[in-house]
Design an enzyme around this catalytic site. Structure first.
Site, PDB file in Angstrom:
ATOM      1  N   GLU A   1     -10.869   2.140   3.891  1.00  0.00           N
ATOM      2  CA  GLU A   1      -9.681   1.352   4.272  1.00  0.00           C
ATOM      3  C   GLU A   1      -8.845   2.154   5.259  1.00  0.00           C
ATOM      4  O   GLU A   1      -8.816   3.373   5.200  1.00  0.00           O
ATOM      5  CB  GLU A   1      -8.885   0.964   3.022  1.00  0.00           C
ATOM      6  CG  GLU A   1      -8.530   2.110   2.078  1.00  0.00           C
ATOM      7  CD  GLU A   1      -7.308   2.876   2.482  1.00  0.00           C
ATOM      8  OE1 GLU A   1      -6.555   2.349   3.313  1.00  0.00           O
ATOM      9  OE2 GLU A   1      -7.110   3.996   1.990  1.00  0.00           O
TER      10      GLU A   1
ATOM     11  N   ASN B   1      -8.313  10.272   9.373  1.00  0.00           N
ATOM     12  CA  ASN B   1      -7.047  10.774   8.819  1.00  0.00           C
ATOM     13  C   ASN B   1      -6.782  12.216   9.254  1.00  0.00           C
ATOM     14  O   ASN B   1      -5.648  12.579   9.566  1.00  0.00           O
ATOM     15  CB  ASN B   1      -7.056  10.670   7.290  1.00  0.00           C
ATOM     16  CG  ASN B   1      -6.550   9.315   6.816  1.00  0.00           C
ATOM     17  OD1 ASN B   1      -6.336   8.415   7.625  1.00  0.00           O
ATOM     18  ND2 ASN B   1      -6.359   9.159   5.521  1.00  0.00           N
TER      19      ASN B   1
ATOM     20  N   GLY C   1       8.831  16.165  14.163  1.00  0.00           N
ATOM     21  CA  GLY C   1       9.867  16.167  13.131  1.00  0.00           C
ATOM     22  C   GLY C   1       9.445  16.960  11.925  1.00  0.00           C
ATOM     23  O   GLY C   1       8.836  18.029  12.046  1.00  0.00           O
TER      24      GLY C   1
ATOM     25  N   CYS D   1      -2.029  10.432   1.421  1.00  0.00           N
ATOM     26  CA  CYS D   1      -3.306  10.352   2.142  1.00  0.00           C
ATOM     27  C   CYS D   1      -3.536  11.530   3.076  1.00  0.00           C
ATOM     28  O   CYS D   1      -4.443  12.323   2.863  1.00  0.00           O
ATOM     29  CB  CYS D   1      -3.367   9.030   2.895  1.00  0.00           C
ATOM     30  SG  CYS D   1      -3.226   7.628   1.790  1.00  0.00           S
TER      31      CYS D   1
HETATM   32  C1  UGA Z   1      -2.598   6.999   6.471  1.00  0.00           C
HETATM   33  C2  UGA Z   1      -3.396   6.470   7.668  1.00  0.00           C
HETATM   34  O1  UGA Z   1      -2.522   6.303   8.781  1.00  0.00           O
HETATM   35  C3  UGA Z   1      -4.058   5.130   7.326  1.00  0.00           C
HETATM   36  O2  UGA Z   1      -4.853   4.702   8.423  1.00  0.00           O
HETATM   37  C4  UGA Z   1      -4.949   5.346   6.094  1.00  0.00           C
HETATM   38  O3  UGA Z   1      -5.578   4.143   5.701  1.00  0.00           O
HETATM   39  C5  UGA Z   1      -4.094   5.835   4.942  1.00  0.00           C
HETATM   40  O4  UGA Z   1      -3.457   7.084   5.326  1.00  0.00           O
HETATM   41  C6  UGA Z   1      -4.979   6.086   3.761  1.00  0.00           C
HETATM   42  O5  UGA Z   1      -5.821   6.991   3.823  1.00  0.00           O
HETATM   43  O6  UGA Z   1      -4.943   5.322   2.792  1.00  0.00           O
HETATM   44  P1  UGA Z   1      -0.200   6.435   5.425  1.00  0.00           P
HETATM   45  O7  UGA Z   1      -0.446   7.563   4.480  1.00  0.00           O
HETATM   46  O8  UGA Z   1       0.324   5.162   4.906  1.00  0.00           O
HETATM   47  O9  UGA Z   1      -1.551   6.082   6.228  1.00  0.00           O
HETATM   48  O10 UGA Z   1       0.861   6.985   6.471  1.00  0.00           O
HETATM   49  P2  UGA Z   1       0.898   7.304   8.027  1.00  0.00           P
HETATM   50  O11 UGA Z   1       1.470   6.184   8.774  1.00  0.00           O
HETATM   51  O12 UGA Z   1      -0.427   7.827   8.485  1.00  0.00           O
HETATM   52  O13 UGA Z   1       1.955   8.504   8.029  1.00  0.00           O
HETATM   53  C7  UGA Z   1       1.681   9.714   7.336  1.00  0.00           C
HETATM   54  C8  UGA Z   1       2.786  10.711   7.521  1.00  0.00           C
HETATM   55  O14 UGA Z   1       2.810  11.183   8.862  1.00  0.00           O
HETATM   56  C9  UGA Z   1       4.195  10.190   7.243  1.00  0.00           C
HETATM   57  O15 UGA Z   1       4.881  11.156   6.490  1.00  0.00           O
HETATM   58  C10 UGA Z   1       4.810  10.027   8.615  1.00  0.00           C
HETATM   59  O16 UGA Z   1       6.208  10.183   8.606  1.00  0.00           O
HETATM   60  C11 UGA Z   1       4.140  11.169   9.355  1.00  0.00           C
HETATM   61  N1  UGA Z   1       4.088  10.965  10.819  1.00  0.00           N
HETATM   62  C12 UGA Z   1       3.425   9.904  11.340  1.00  0.00           C
HETATM   63  C13 UGA Z   1       4.693  11.893  11.649  1.00  0.00           C
HETATM   64  O17 UGA Z   1       5.297  12.887  11.203  1.00  0.00           O
HETATM   65  N2  UGA Z   1       4.611  11.705  13.008  1.00  0.00           N
HETATM   66  C14 UGA Z   1       3.952  10.660  13.548  1.00  0.00           C
HETATM   67  O18 UGA Z   1       3.917  10.554  14.795  1.00  0.00           O
HETATM   68  C15 UGA Z   1       3.355   9.727  12.705  1.00  0.00           C
END
Ligand code: UGA
Length: 450
Positions: free
Chosen positions: A152, A227, A272, A279
């Site tokens: 997923e 990931n 940041g 995940c």
């Molecule tokens: C992540 C992946 O993006 C999904 O594709 C995957 O399905 C999911 O894990 C999973 O394995 O189930 P998620 O954990 O919901 O999704 O969160 P993300 O949107 O990936 O963000 C992860 C972290 O990175 C957050 O703490 C966010 O604040 C941080 N982040 C994200 C940053 O610090 N900078 C960014 O540019 C983007």
């Protein structure tokens, strides 16, 4: 098709509810009986935009049910999605005991052929072990089991939309029957034949999802590699931010221009406090272990992890530099969830940061639009505010730890008036330094000139 979903974390719930939404008959189960009771009584154990509507609708139409008895639940489906947790072991490897447990359950309870689909994130070659486990535990049955991997790519906060409008659907299979069954399951998504609960009146135009058929090993690797790459990208942006800060450049300007190159892309370049959640951090660790076990030196991933851990130190230095002494001071914290639009605080940078502030003698008053209830259980030692304004009131610094939209548009004059000292430490580069200074704040963030 009749489908069973084992595990009702956010992946299991979103998967089960959305499969019911697109027309399948879905039974979800979990070994947490309290969770099933909550779901049966119409409650939801997590906050996820759009999920309440999808669950409510599917239940009303009789296509989605929850069962506390896992044996009944797995017997009901022709296809079984395994969505159980694969949490990190103390050494960082993935704990696959829940998958093993489901294999035993399926092998002993199945009365008809089953397609067993791994949805949980697992290291490559888990599918092979799953197949072996089904054969061993099911040695007394003549039922046929097929195994498939269907990773997923759901992001918390937009998981319903991601399920219904994916960019790709990856299926790792070993034969055409399994491929055909999975195609039947996903046909409404591939052909966009469902009544979309996310977009009204109509879904935006866009390319149909790509349907990718691979081996099971490749499908498993695709998920971990994706990931881990996202984690690398974030850590890279964070290092560039540190450099920008030293050189007097602006990380926002730099990543904006970098992201315009289609080979790089604009997302996951936000500097940041770094990445958290259940995940990215755990998948990165598990991927490092998988590489080590396979004799591949993937130390660049270890570096990405180290960089991420240091983000809290870097931010804490900024706080200390601004406040001089932390002990005894009230610090407002905006945001507890690991990212916006979720109430998930697992491995949230905000939680680490708060623990550091408290250890240093700071008095924390925190606010989050959705994650307060979960935070109260994990961080009982801090004060909770009813609003962002209340968190700011009498604080000597206001820290932004999660980039919720509502923090962009606060009445900043009101915030400034009520704070003991108008100092903002923006851990997510959410606000404009120039604007905030114009509004009379001392303002610090990552990788932008002071
Ligand atoms: C992540 C992946 O993006 C999904 O594709 C995957 O399905 C999911 O894990 C999973 O394995 O189930 P998620 O954990 O919901 O999704 O969160 P993300 O949107 O990936 O963000 C992860 C972290 O990175 C957050 O703490 C966010 O604040 C941080 N982040 C994200 C940053 O610090 N900078 C960014 O540019 C983007």
């Amino acid at each position: 098709m009749k489908i069973s979903v084992v595990g009702t974390g956010y992946v299991g719930l979103v998967t089960g509810a959305c499969l019911a939404e697109i027309g399948h008959e879905v039974v979800c189960t979990d070994n947490d009986a309290a969770k099933i009771r909550t779901l049966e009584s119409g409650g939801l154990p997590i906050y996820e935009p759009g999920l309440e509507c999808v669950v409510g609708r599917a239940r009303k139409q009789g296509r989605l049910s929850f069962r506390a008895n896992p044996a009944d639940a797995v017997a009901a489906g022709d296809a079984i999605f395994i969505c159980v947790g694969t949490p990190p072991l103390p050494d960082g490897d993935a704990d696959l005991s829940a998958i093993d447990h489901v294999a035993r359950l399926v092998a002993t309870e199945a009365k008809s052929p089953k397609l067993v689909i791994e949805k949980s994130t697992v290291p490559a070659r888990t599918g092979q072990e799953l197949k072996r486990a089904l054969a061993v535990y099911g040695r007394k049955t003549s039922v046929t089991f097929r195994v498939a991997s269907n990773p997923e790519f759901l992001r918390e906060g937009t998981a319903v939309e991601d399920f219904l409008h994916p960019d790709r659907i990856v299926v790792g299979v070993e034969d055409e029957t399994a491929e055909r069954q999975l195609k039947d399951i996903y046909e409404p998504v591939l052909e966009r034949k469902f009544d979309c609960p996310v977009h009204t009146p109509a879904c935006p135009d866009g390319p149909a999802p790509a349907w990718l058929v691979t081996t099971i090993n490749s499908a498993e690797l695709i998920k971990h590699a994706s990931n881990s790459f996202l984690a690398l990208k974030i850590s890279y942006a964070n290092m560039v931010a540190d450099l920008a800060e030293r050189l007097g450049a602006d990380i926002g300007e730099v990543t904006r221009a970098m992201g315009m190159d289609p080979r790089i892309g604009p997302s996951f370049l936000s500097a940041g406090l770094g990445f958290g959640g259940f995940c990215l951090p755990k998948d990165l660790q598990a991927f490092v272990h998988l590489a080590e076990r396979s004799g591949v030196d993937f130390s660049m991933l270890k570096e990405a992890e180290k960089i991420n851990r240091r983000r809290i130190d870097r931010f804490f230095e900024k706080i200390r530099e601004a406040l001089w002494v932390v002990r005894g001071k009230q610090i407002g914290v905006l945001g507890l969830a690991f990212k916006p639009n979720t109430d998930d605080i697992r491995f949230a940078p905000a939680v680490d940061l708060i623990n550091r502030l408290v250890a240093e003698g700071g008095r924390v008053r925190a606010y989050d639009p959705q994650a307060m209830e979960k935070a109260r259980a994990m961080l009982p030692q801090i004060e909770y505010a009813e609003s962002a304004y209340e968190a700011a009131q009498d604080s000597e610094a206001l820290v932004i730890a999660t980039e919720w939209d509502e923090f962009r548009t606060l009445d900043w004059e009101r915030v400034r008036e009520t704070m003991a000292r108008p100092l903002i430490l923006d851990g997510r580069n959410l606000l404009s330094p120039c604007e905030m200074r114009k509004r009379g704040f001392e303002y610090r963030s990552f990788g932008r000139p002071d």
